[in-house]
Design an enzyme around this catalytic site. Structure first.
Site, PDB file in Angstrom:
ATOM      1  N   ARG A  90      40.234  54.942  49.302  1.00 38.84           N
ATOM      2  CA  ARG A  90      41.591  55.174  49.801  1.00 38.84           C
ATOM      3  C   ARG A  90      42.597  54.267  49.112  1.00 38.84           C
ATOM      4  O   ARG A  90      43.744  54.650  48.888  1.00 38.84           O
ATOM      5  CB  ARG A  90      41.672  54.984  51.319  1.00 38.84           C
ATOM      6  CG  ARG A  90      40.922  56.039  52.090  1.00 38.84           C
ATOM      7  CD  ARG A  90      41.537  57.436  51.857  1.00 38.84           C
ATOM      8  NE  ARG A  90      40.689  58.451  52.434  1.00 38.84           N
ATOM      9  CZ  ARG A  90      39.978  59.346  51.727  1.00 38.84           C
ATOM     10  NH1 ARG A  90      40.034  59.363  50.418  1.00 38.84           N
ATOM     11  NH2 ARG A  90      39.233  60.230  52.329  1.00 38.84           N
ATOM     12  N   GLU A  93      43.282  55.889  45.977  1.00 33.01           N
ATOM     13  CA  GLU A  93      44.113  57.053  46.276  1.00 33.01           C
ATOM     14  C   GLU A  93      45.568  56.625  46.499  1.00 33.01           C
ATOM     15  O   GLU A  93      46.498  57.268  46.001  1.00 33.01           O
ATOM     16  CB  GLU A  93      43.579  57.774  47.513  1.00 33.01           C
ATOM     17  CG  GLU A  93      44.351  59.003  47.897  1.00 33.01           C
ATOM     18  CD  GLU A  93      43.786  59.682  49.142  1.00 33.01           C
ATOM     19  OE1 GLU A  93      44.010  60.896  49.264  1.00 33.01           O
ATOM     20  OE2 GLU A  93      43.144  59.012  49.975  1.00 33.01           O
ATOM     21  N   SER A 116      52.188  39.629  40.350  1.00 31.58           N
ATOM     22  CA  SER A 116      51.017  38.820  40.031  1.00 31.58           C
ATOM     23  C   SER A 116      49.882  39.076  41.020  1.00 31.58           C
ATOM     24  O   SER A 116      50.103  39.218  42.222  1.00 31.58           O
ATOM     25  CB  SER A 116      51.382  37.338  40.079  1.00 31.58           C
ATOM     26  OG  SER A 116      50.231  36.538  39.876  1.00 31.58           O
TER      27      SER A 116
END
Length: 149
Positions: A90, A93, A116
């Site tokens: 996920r 995704e 960063s």
């Protein structure tokens, strides 16, 4: 003989299960954040020796594990493709679907650069909701502008 990061992680997880403790308690023993200490215990970061000793003492582990925790790791070598684990997937995704939007908005607000992952903090919280509890992930990284020359 030195211990590999994989052997270190296996020893830490076994001790965590045996002790019946949590990552939060382990991190508290070390005096650092839950996310960072967990990452070090999973082999993705390193700890200073004094913190490593606090963590291993809490877990009842020996100096080989403490020493292994201090070694700078080769990061993310276990990830050659997108993880098939549903929770980790996920996050890929999210990056696929929202990454472009995040990039555009960061550039619009900060200019040309990156966030960063070294000067970085990550927090995970639980937000109770009658329709189903919510996962709150907060990423906080220093903005690093690209050098122009």
């Amino acid at each position: 003989m030195n211990m590999t990061k994989i052997e270190m992680t296996e020893a830490i997880i076994a001790a965590k299960i045996t002790k019946g403790t949590s990552w939060a308690a382990i991190a508290e023993a070390g005096g650092l954040s839950e996310i960072f200490v967990t990452s070090a215990c999973l082999g993705q970061n390193s700890l200073e020796l004094d913190v490593a000793v606090k963590v291993t003492d809490f877990l009842g582990l020996d100096e080989k594990v403490a020493y292994a925790l201090t070694i700078c790791p080769m990061k993310a070598v276990d990830v050659e493709t997108v993880s098939k684990d549903p929770l980790i997937y996920r996050f890929f995704e999210i990056a696929y679907v929202y990454g472009g939007s995040m990039k555009e908005i960061i550039h619009e607000k900060f200019g040309d650069g990156i966030m960063s992952a070294i000067d970085f903090k990550l927090d995970i919280d639980k937000e109770e909701d009658p329709k189903g509890d919510r996962v709150v992930v907060t990423m906080n990284g220093k903005f690093l502008p690209y050098k122009k020359w």
